[in-house]
Enzyme design. Structure first.
Site, short mmCIF file in Angstrom:
data_model
loop_
_atom_site.label_atom_id
_atom_site.label_comp_id
_atom_site.label_asym_id
_atom_site.label_seq_id
_atom_site.Cartn_x
_atom_site.Cartn_y
_atom_site.Cartn_z
N TYR A 71 -7.55 -6.44 14.68
CA TYR A 71 -8.43 -5.50 13.98
C TYR A 71 -9.82 -5.53 14.65
CZ TYR A 71 -4.94 -5.44 10.19
OH TYR A 71 -3.78 -5.32 9.46
N PRO A 115 -1.32 0.68 0.29
CA PRO A 115 -0.85 0.94 -1.08
C PRO A 115 -1.40 2.23 -1.65
CG PRO A 115 -2.55 -0.75 -1.10
CD PRO A 115 -2.22 -0.49 0.35
N ALA A 158 -1.81 4.87 0.36
CA ALA A 158 -1.43 5.87 1.37
C ALA A 158 -2.67 6.45 2.05
CB ALA A 158 -0.57 6.96 0.75
N GLY A 181 -5.47 7.20 1.01
CA GLY A 181 -6.18 8.25 0.25
C GLY A 181 -5.31 9.46 -0.08
N LEU A 209 -2.72 9.75 -1.87
CA LEU A 209 -2.18 9.79 -3.23
C LEU A 209 -3.17 10.40 -4.22
CD1 LEU A 209 -0.46 6.30 -3.47
CD2 LEU A 209 0.65 8.53 -3.45
N THR A 210 -4.43 10.42 -3.82
CA THR A 210 -5.44 10.89 -4.77
C THR A 210 -6.06 12.22 -4.35
OG1 THR A 210 -6.92 9.37 -3.62
CG2 THR A 210 -6.05 8.65 -5.74
#
Ligand SMILES: NC(=O)c1ccc[n+]([C@@H]2O[C@H](COP(=O)([O-])OP(=O)(O)OC[C@H]3O[C@@H](n4cnc5c(N)ncnc54)[C@H](OP(=O)(O)O)[C@@H]3O)[C@@H](O)[C@H]2O)c1
Length: 292
Positions: A56, A202, A204, A206, A208-209
């Site tokens: 990362y 978890p 996705a 952003g 999912l919203t």
């Protein structure tokens, strides 16, 4: 009713925060300033499970976490990962990579050390022996894998067992938008072997919203509508509803939503202040068909 704030890390005997944080985006440069604020908000909210990796930001994420640990000495649970790129697939490479990660983090030992992905054609036994070596040397307390299939998990777990070391976790992509672990055998293997399933993406990232930027209908519309309905009933957010669906799916699931903002880290831990009813779980489950 609340959701339990801690979950067992497989058969290791330790419990960790059910919701922690993913720090891939901490290394993107523009986020340096809010990193400590996000880190402290996470610990204030009880979510001190920090997920990083040597790749990362080419080590920058680990260095930023090391800075946070020096500035705020409260205990946290830190996980990092070895990237087995080509010509870097032996036990010796893995143990040397951990030494470099520990130096960047400023730690003498890490709580959880993963193999980041199963490099094609690499000898899984070599990875397992490298992981076992990190535990025997005291440089890692627990070991895991990431992006491993059910069969690869079983092979690593068997080999670690020769050294009496449990496979602690498999970190895989899992959300309401991506339910592969339910159909590819990984969730089942976690249950059978008693291994934690650490879910990345978890939220996705952003999706999912928020609907797609071009506002065209997509396959997550029904999921977003169901999340909005559940969130409204609890005066909560859609993100919290999405996290609670994962936590309700299986007690072995642990979440590492990525966040670069303190308010997001705090809001994610807020998911533990309530839980889904059976009907709400079924609503979300039905709105999102398992991925084939
Ligand atoms: N093992 C692997 O191979 C692997 C692969 C990929 C990722 N990972 C790990 O998984 C972590 C999570 O992945 P990710 O960060 O890309 O995806 P994610 O967790 O699905 O989503 C993160 C996105 O959601 C936003 N967000 C977080 N909490 C929110 C909230 N409460 N309300 C609204 N928005 C919110 C974040 O915004 P802000 O940044 O603005 O806060 C960010 O844009 C990574 O950081 C990494 O540690 C592991």
């Amino acid at each position: 009713m609340q959701t339990a704030p801690l979950r067992p890390l497989g058969r290791t005997g330790v419990e960790v925060p059910a919701i922690g944080i993913g720090t891939n985006r901490w290394s993107y440069g523009a986020n340096d300033a809010p990193v400590l604020e996000t880190y402290q908000a996470l610990i204030d909210a009880g979510g001190g499970f920090i997920d990083t990796a040597e790749i990362y930001g080419f080590g920058k994420s680990e260095r930023l976490i090391g800075d946070c640990i020096r500035k705020d000495a409260r205990p946290v649970f830190v996980a990092s990962k070895f990237a087995p790129f080509v010509a870097r697939t032996s036990a010796r490479h893995l143990t040397a990579a951990l030494d470099a990660s520990l130096a960047r983090l400023g730690l003498a030992s890490i709580d959880l050390y993963y193999v980041h992905f199963p490099f094609p054609f690499a000898d899984l036994g070599g990875f397992a022996d490298g992981l076992a070596e990190t535990v025997k040397s005291g440089k890692a307390k627990h070991v895991g894998v990431s992006n491993f299939s059910a069969d690869q998990m079983r092979r690593i777990a068997d080999r670690l067992q020769r050294s009496n070391i449990p496979l602690a976790a498999n970190e895989v992509h899992y959300s309401l938008a991506h339910r592969h672990p339910e159909t590819n055998g990984v969730l089942e293997a976690c249950r059978e072997l008693d291994v934690a399933l650490v879910a990345y993406f978890p939220l996705a990232s952003g999706r999912l919203t928020a609907p797609p930027a071009d506002a065209r209908p997509d396959k997550l519309d029904a999921v977003r509508r169901a999340l909005a309905e559940v969130a409204q009933a609890h005066q909560a957010t859609q993100s919290q509803a999405a996290l609670n669906w994962l936590l309700a799916r299986d007690p072995r699931v642990i979440l590492i939503p990525g966040a670069t903002k303190a308010r997001h880290a705090k809001a994610n831990l807020g998911a533990l202040e309530w839980r889904l009813t059976d009907q709400e779980f079924a609503l979300l489950d039905g709105a999102s068909a398992p991925t084939k």
